[in-house]
Design a protein around this motif. Structure first.
Motif, PDB file in Angstrom:
ATOM      1  N   ARG A 138       0.831  -1.202   0.000  1.00 58.39           N
ATOM      2  CA  ARG A 138       0.000   0.000   0.000  1.00 58.39           C
ATOM      3  C   ARG A 138       0.870   1.258   0.000  1.00 58.39           C
ATOM      4  O   ARG A 138       1.969   1.266   0.540  1.00 58.39           O
ATOM      5  N   GLN A 139       0.339   2.299  -0.595  1.00 56.98           N
ATOM      6  CA  GLN A 139       0.950   3.623  -0.578  1.00 56.98           C
ATOM      7  C   GLN A 139      -0.184   4.629  -0.466  1.00 56.98           C
ATOM      8  O   GLN A 139      -1.199   4.525  -1.184  1.00 56.98           O
ATOM      9  N   HIS A 140      -0.022   5.587   0.443  1.00 50.47           N
ATOM     10  CA  HIS A 140      -1.094   6.558   0.647  1.00 50.47           C
ATOM     11  C   HIS A 140      -1.447   7.200  -0.689  1.00 50.47           C
ATOM     12  O   HIS A 140      -0.586   7.558  -1.485  1.00 50.47           O
ATOM     13  N   VAL A 141      -2.747   7.331  -0.946  1.00 55.66           N
ATOM     14  CA  VAL A 141      -3.199   7.769  -2.258  1.00 55.66           C
ATOM     15  C   VAL A 141      -2.648   9.145  -2.613  1.00 55.66           C
ATOM     16  O   VAL A 141      -2.355   9.429  -3.781  1.00 55.66           O
ATOM     17  N   ASP A 142      -2.468  10.011  -1.609  1.00 54.62           N
ATOM     18  CA  ASP A 142      -1.912  11.337  -1.901  1.00 54.62           C
ATOM     19  C   ASP A 142      -0.471  11.235  -2.362  1.00 54.62           C
ATOM     20  O   ASP A 142      -0.035  11.957  -3.273  1.00 54.62           O
ATOM     21  N   ASP A 143       0.310  10.330  -1.731  1.00 59.03           N
ATOM     22  CA  ASP A 143       1.704  10.146  -2.140  1.00 59.03           C
ATOM     23  C   ASP A 143       1.794   9.428  -3.482  1.00 59.03           C
ATOM     24  O   ASP A 143       2.605   9.788  -4.342  1.00 59.03           O
ATOM     25  N   ALA A 144       0.955   8.402  -3.638  1.00 61.58           N
ATOM     26  CA  ALA A 144       1.024   7.596  -4.856  1.00 61.58           C
ATOM     27  C   ALA A 144       0.635   8.401  -6.094  1.00 61.58           C
ATOM     28  O   ALA A 144       1.250   8.278  -7.150  1.00 61.58           O
ATOM     29  N   LEU A 145      -0.415   9.219  -5.957  1.00 60.44           N
ATOM     30  CA  LEU A 145      -0.935   9.946  -7.113  1.00 60.44           C
ATOM     31  C   LEU A 145      -0.414  11.372  -7.198  1.00 60.44           C
ATOM     32  O   LEU A 145      -0.902  12.165  -8.010  1.00 60.44           O
ATOM     33  N   ALA A 146       0.564  11.711  -6.355  1.00 53.48           N
ATOM     34  CA  ALA A 146       1.145  13.059  -6.419  1.00 53.48           C
ATOM     35  C   ALA A 146       1.676  13.385  -7.812  1.00 53.48           C
ATOM     36  O   ALA A 146       1.479  14.506  -8.310  1.00 53.48           O
ATOM     37  N   PRO A 147       2.367  12.439  -8.501  1.00 57.03           N
ATOM     38  CA  PRO A 147       2.818  12.754  -9.861  1.00 57.03           C
ATOM     39  C   PRO A 147       1.668  13.053 -10.821  1.00 57.03           C
ATOM     40  O   PRO A 147       1.824  13.858 -11.744  1.00 57.03           O
ATOM     41  N   VAL A 148       0.516  12.399 -10.615  1.00 56.70           N
ATOM     42  CA  VAL A 148      -0.641  12.651 -11.478  1.00 56.70           C
ATOM     43  C   VAL A 148      -1.133  14.079 -11.294  1.00 56.70           C
ATOM     44  O   VAL A 148      -1.369  14.820 -12.262  1.00 56.70           O
ATOM     45  N   HIS A 149      -1.294  14.486 -10.022  1.00 57.72           N
ATOM     46  CA  HIS A 149      -1.764  15.847  -9.750  1.00 57.72           C
ATOM     47  C   HIS A 149      -0.752  16.873 -10.250  1.00 57.72           C
ATOM     48  O   HIS A 149      -1.138  17.917 -10.795  1.00 57.72           O
ATOM     49  N   GLN A 150       0.537  16.582 -10.054  1.00 54.28           N
ATOM     50  CA  GLN A 150       1.567  17.515 -10.516  1.00 54.28           C
ATOM     51  C   GLN A 150       1.549  17.634 -12.033  1.00 54.28           C
ATOM     52  O   GLN A 150       1.727  18.731 -12.583  1.00 54.28           O
ATOM     53  N   LEU A 151       1.330  16.515 -12.735  1.00 49.13           N
ATOM     54  CA  LEU A 151       1.268  16.548 -14.191  1.00 49.13           C
ATOM     55  C   LEU A 151       0.128  17.435 -14.670  1.00 49.13           C
ATOM     56  O   LEU A 151       0.293  18.241 -15.590  1.00 49.13           O
ATOM     57  N   ARG A 152      -1.028  17.287 -14.041  1.00 52.44           N
ATOM     58  CA  ARG A 152      -2.172  18.102 -14.454  1.00 52.44           C
ATOM     59  C   ARG A 152      -1.918  19.587 -14.194  1.00 52.44           C
ATOM     60  O   ARG A 152      -2.274  20.439 -15.012  1.00 52.44           O
ATOM     61  N   ARG A 153      -1.305  19.898 -13.045  1.00 55.88           N
ATOM     62  CA  ARG A 153      -0.998  21.300 -12.753  1.00 55.88           C
ATOM     63  C   ARG A 153       0.011  21.851 -13.754  1.00 55.88           C
ATOM     64  O   ARG A 153      -0.118  22.991 -14.228  1.00 55.88           O
ATOM     65  N   ASP A 154       1.027  21.034 -14.081  1.00 58.42           N
ATOM     66  CA  ASP A 154       2.040  21.497 -15.031  1.00 58.42           C
ATOM     67  C   ASP A 154       1.442  21.750 -16.412  1.00 58.42           C
ATOM     68  O   ASP A 154       1.781  22.746 -17.073  1.00 58.42           O
ATOM     69  N   ILE A 155       0.558  20.846 -16.855  1.00 62.21           N
ATOM     70  CA  ILE A 155      -0.057  21.027 -18.179  1.00 62.21           C
ATOM     71  C   ILE A 155      -0.896  22.296 -18.214  1.00 62.21           C
ATOM     72  O   ILE A 155      -0.849  23.075 -19.176  1.00 62.21           O
ATOM     73  N   LEU A 156      -1.668  22.525 -17.159  1.00 68.67           N
ATOM     74  CA  LEU A 156      -2.498  23.723 -17.110  1.00 68.67           C
ATOM     75  C   LEU A 156      -1.629  24.978 -17.074  1.00 68.67           C
ATOM     76  O   LEU A 156      -1.897  25.961 -17.788  1.00 68.67           O
ATOM     77  N   LEU A 157      -0.574  24.955 -16.247  1.00 63.14           N
ATOM     78  CA  LEU A 157       0.302  26.118 -16.141  1.00 63.14           C
ATOM     79  C   LEU A 157       0.981  26.412 -17.474  1.00 63.14           C
ATOM     80  O   LEU A 157       1.027  27.571 -17.927  1.00 63.14           O
ATOM     81  N   TRP A 158       1.516  25.364 -18.107  1.00 62.58           N
ATOM     82  CA  TRP A 158       2.173  25.571 -19.388  1.00 62.58           C
ATOM     83  C   TRP A 158       1.184  26.025 -20.463  1.00 62.58           C
ATOM     84  O   TRP A 158       1.554  26.773 -21.370  1.00 62.58           O
ATOM     85  N   GLY A 159      -0.050  25.586 -20.379  1.00 64.36           N
ATOM     86  CA  GLY A 159      -1.067  26.055 -21.321  1.00 64.36           C
ATOM     87  C   GLY A 159      -1.293  27.549 -21.203  1.00 64.36           C
ATOM     88  O   GLY A 159      -1.383  28.265 -22.212  1.00 64.36           O
ATOM     89  N   VAL A 160      -1.381  28.042 -19.963  1.00 60.46           N
ATOM     90  CA  VAL A 160      -1.577  29.478 -19.744  1.00 60.46           C
ATOM     91  C   VAL A 160      -0.351  30.250 -20.233  1.00 60.46           C
ATOM     92  O   VAL A 160      -0.473  31.300 -20.894  1.00 60.46           O
ATOM     93  N   VAL A 161       0.859  29.754 -19.891  1.00 59.73           N
ATOM     94  CA  VAL A 161       2.084  30.439 -20.314  1.00 59.73           C
ATOM     95  C   VAL A 161       2.185  30.494 -21.830  1.00 59.73           C
ATOM     96  O   VAL A 161       2.495  31.542 -22.424  1.00 59.73           O
ATOM     97  N   LEU A 162       1.912  29.367 -22.481  1.00 53.03           N
ATOM     98  CA  LEU A 162       1.997  29.342 -23.934  1.00 53.03           C
ATOM     99  C   LEU A 162       0.955  30.246 -24.579  1.00 53.03           C
ATOM    100  O   LEU A 162       1.215  30.875 -25.619  1.00 53.03           O
ATOM    101  N   ALA A 163      -0.234  30.321 -23.980  1.00 53.39           N
ATOM    102  CA  ALA A 163      -1.262  31.211 -24.512  1.00 53.39           C
ATOM    103  C   ALA A 163      -0.784  32.655 -24.474  1.00 53.39           C
ATOM    104  O   ALA A 163      -0.955  33.417 -25.446  1.00 53.39           O
ATOM    105  N   ALA A 164      -0.165  33.081 -23.350  1.00 54.21           N
ATOM    106  CA  ALA A 164       0.341  34.450 -23.238  1.00 54.21           C
ATOM    107  C   ALA A 164       1.472  34.693 -24.233  1.00 54.21           C
ATOM    108  O   ALA A 164       1.525  35.741 -24.896  1.00 54.21           O
ATOM    109  N   VAL A 165       2.375  33.694 -24.354  1.00 51.11           N
ATOM    110  CA  VAL A 165       3.509  33.863 -25.271  1.00 51.11           C
ATOM    111  C   VAL A 165       3.039  33.972 -26.714  1.00 51.11           C
ATOM    112  O   VAL A 165       3.462  34.862 -27.472  1.00 51.11           O
ATOM    113  N   PHE A 166       2.146  33.073 -27.115  1.00 49.37           N
ATOM    114  CA  PHE A 166       1.679  33.097 -28.495  1.00 49.37           C
ATOM    115  C   PHE A 166       0.818  34.327 -28.780  1.00 49.37           C
ATOM    116  O   PHE A 166       0.776  34.804 -29.920  1.00 49.37           O
ATOM    117  N   SER A 167       0.133  34.825 -27.775  1.00 47.43           N
ATOM    118  CA  SER A 167      -0.635  36.060 -27.977  1.00 47.43           C
ATOM    119  C   SER A 167       0.306  37.217 -28.310  1.00 47.43           C
ATOM    120  O   SER A 167       0.039  38.015 -29.216  1.00 47.43           O
TER     121      SER A 167
END
Length: 556
Positions: free
Chosen positions: A282-311
């Motif tokens: 077993r691994q605590h779900v918060d620890d186990a899925l931390a990379p998943v949550h981080q990936l989603r945050r990174d994708i969203l952040l990079w989407g906003v940054v790229l939108a500003a850059v391309f604008s």
């Protein structure tokens, strides 16, 4: 008027591009984040379940090994006759020193009295009512984890708790096949905890995992640093493991917390049937899925940054579109006033777009052609099922490998590989399972070779491996063969079924056995037939007398 037009178009293009990029970034963030997050979560879950499976395999192989050691020890005549207790004591004490996992070894006479024991513990005591004698006198006995009833005070506490044992006992018979007593052993349960700590502590995203060994009735036999030992679990994951399934689930444990839980059964090894243990990781779900949550945050952040850059880029690039238009408009006004008689060449968006489209079209055609040629070459040189090289790839490889070996004064080892009794797998589990086994065999073979070596499939379950070796080619080739046999011996999992299979290997060497590729393959094939005839699951190095054999045994 021209400036108003220029500014208006520029702003409109920038706003339109910004809006499009923002919408596209938001859509991609949602789609990619959801898909990637799901894939990553499944990958993490499979990693945890794989730890459980490896732990189960390690426990079963260890029990199988020590059961065999006890069985071999019981065949010694001095133990079977029970005459020389001093010699018996010397033997079992030496075994105890060499293999410390045997915490206590005792030899009991036909009445259950201990006549010899490691450290002389319990010598003279009658333990006829203990399971090691009650069950051991009737045949080989392997007892589940239990507390030390008679030896508790003889050994120190482990993790603050009394030491626990796993029993192995076998009956003793003299040369007249008369029952003379029982060879009884207690294996310290510490070894399982050592496996848990050292071999499966977890790395990377699987750090801080807890590993549990659970008995058939749901009682925790081994937990993280003693946690939950003795408690009973009621989890969906445990039920799946007890049904001989391997996988992972997100379960709520007794502490009310959610854990990503991998599970696997410890269902024995070879002829050892196991003790119906289940392994939970077993691994605590918060620890186990931390990379998943981080990936989603990174994708969203990079989407906003790229939108500003391309604008910003689109606003800046719009100036290059407006400039030529203004130049053309000024030229037209000048023509109206008669100041010029023809329009000047204008370098702007239209010409750039034409050139860009032409180049893009040409590049696309060249790329398509290269991709098609690359795909055709890959198909021509690789086996479709396993991804290994085929006979054509083998012929091409031989040309370069032989030239390289000649330059470096080295050797080549050719290993002809054939799976033993592969047909029953297709007959019993279907051709899809057989294909799964062949693909897994291909993966394991790739792990055994270096980057410059070649593994090819000639057809069916017949494969060949060609590798560069140093001056002592025979020694390196046989070491490689032993490593391959060890890898193939590990069970295969296909469709929820555990499949075991062996392999026979024939070996020939360049230039010692031949300098021609076809002859090298034929020599390796001859050695393979000899390996099959000797009982399979082995390897044979080619020798000249094999060429005289005319009748070859079946490869079935």
């Amino acid at each position: 008027m021209g400036k108003i037009l220029q500014v208006g178009i520029r702003v409109q293009v920038a706003l339109a591009t910004a809006l499009m990029v923002v919408c596209l970034a938001a859509l991609m963030s949602f789609v990619v984040g959801k898909r990637s997050g799901s894939d990553l979560q499944n990958q993490i879950g499979l990693g945890v379940s794989d730890i459980a499976r490896q732990m189960a395999d390690e426990l079963d192989r260890t029990m199988w090994t020590h059961r065999g050691e006890v069985s071999v020890l019981s065949t010694l005549s001095v133990l079977r006759e029970l005459q020389d207790t001093q010699e018996i004591s010397s033997i079992i004490n030496r075994l105890r020193r060499e293999i410390p996992i045997f915490t206590w070894i005792g030899v009991l006479d036909r009445d259950g009295t201990v006549v010899a024991a490691t450290g002389d513990l319990l010598v003279g005591a009658n333990i006829a009512q203990r399971p090691v004698f009650q069950y051991g006198k009737n045949g080989q006995f392997i007892g589940d984890v239990h507390d030390a009833k008679l030896l508790a005070e003889k050994f120190p506490l482990y993790n603050g708790e009394p030491i626990q044992f796993v029993d192995i006992a076998v009956p003793l018979y003299n040369e007249d096949d008369e029952f003379t007593g029982v060879l009884a052993t207690h294996l310290s349960w510490e070894w399982a905890d050592t496996v848990r700590k050292s071999l499966f502590s977890g790395q990377g995203i699987h750090q801080n995992v807890d590993i549990f060994v659970v008995a058939q009735d749901g009682t925790v036999l081994l937990g993280a640093d003693g946690g939950l030992v003795g408690a009973k679990l009621d989890l969906d994951a445990l039920g799946e493991a007890q049904r001989n399934h391997i996988g992972w689930k997100i379960n709520t444990w007794s502490d009310g917390e959610e854990y990503l839980t991998g599970y696997a059964p410890a269902d024995g090894h070879l002829d050892y049937d196991g003790l119906n243990w289940s392994i939970l990781v077993r691994q605590h779900v918060d620890d186990a899925l931390a990379p998943v949550h981080q990936l989603r945050r990174d994708i969203l952040l990079w989407g906003v940054v790229l939108a500003a850059v391309f604008s910003f880029i689109s606003w800046w690039a719009a100036g290059f579109l407006v400039g030529p238009i203004g130049k053309m408009a000024n030229a037209i006004e000048a023509m109206k006033r008669g100041e010029i008689d023809k329009l000047p060449d204008v370098q702007g968006a239209r010409e750039i777009n034409i050139l860009s489209r032409s180049l893009q079209a040409l590049l696309a055609k060249l790329t398509e052609k290269d991709a098609a040629l690359g795909e055709m070459q890959h198909i021509a040189h690789h086996d479709k099922l396993t991804g290994l090289g085929n006979r054509l790839a083998l012929d091409v490889y031989f040309e370069h490998a032989i030239a390289r070996a000649d330059r470096k004064k080295g050797e080549l080892a050719v290993l002809m590989l054939d799976l033993d009794d592969f047909k029953p797998i297709n007959d019993r589990f279907g051709h899809a399972a057989g294909d799964d086994v062949l693909r897994e065999v291909a993966k394991r073979l790739r792990r055994c070779v270096r980057g410059g070596d070649l593994v090819a499939r000639l057809g069916g379950d017949e494969m060949v491996l060609v590798c560069n070796v140093e001056q002592d080619g025979a020694a390196e080739a046989t070491m490689l063969a032993e490593r391959i046999l060890h890898e193939i011996l590990m069970p295969f999992i296909t469709g929820g079924n555990r499949v075991s299979i062996n392999m026979s290997i024939g070996i020939s060497l360049y230039p010692g056995h031949s300098q021609q590729p076809d002859q090298l393959l034929e020599n390796a094939d001859s050695a393979l037939y000899v390996a099959k005839a000797r009982g399979k699951n082995g390897y044979v190095l080619y020798s000249d007398d094999m060429a005289q054999q005319e009748i070859k045994p079946s490869r079935a």
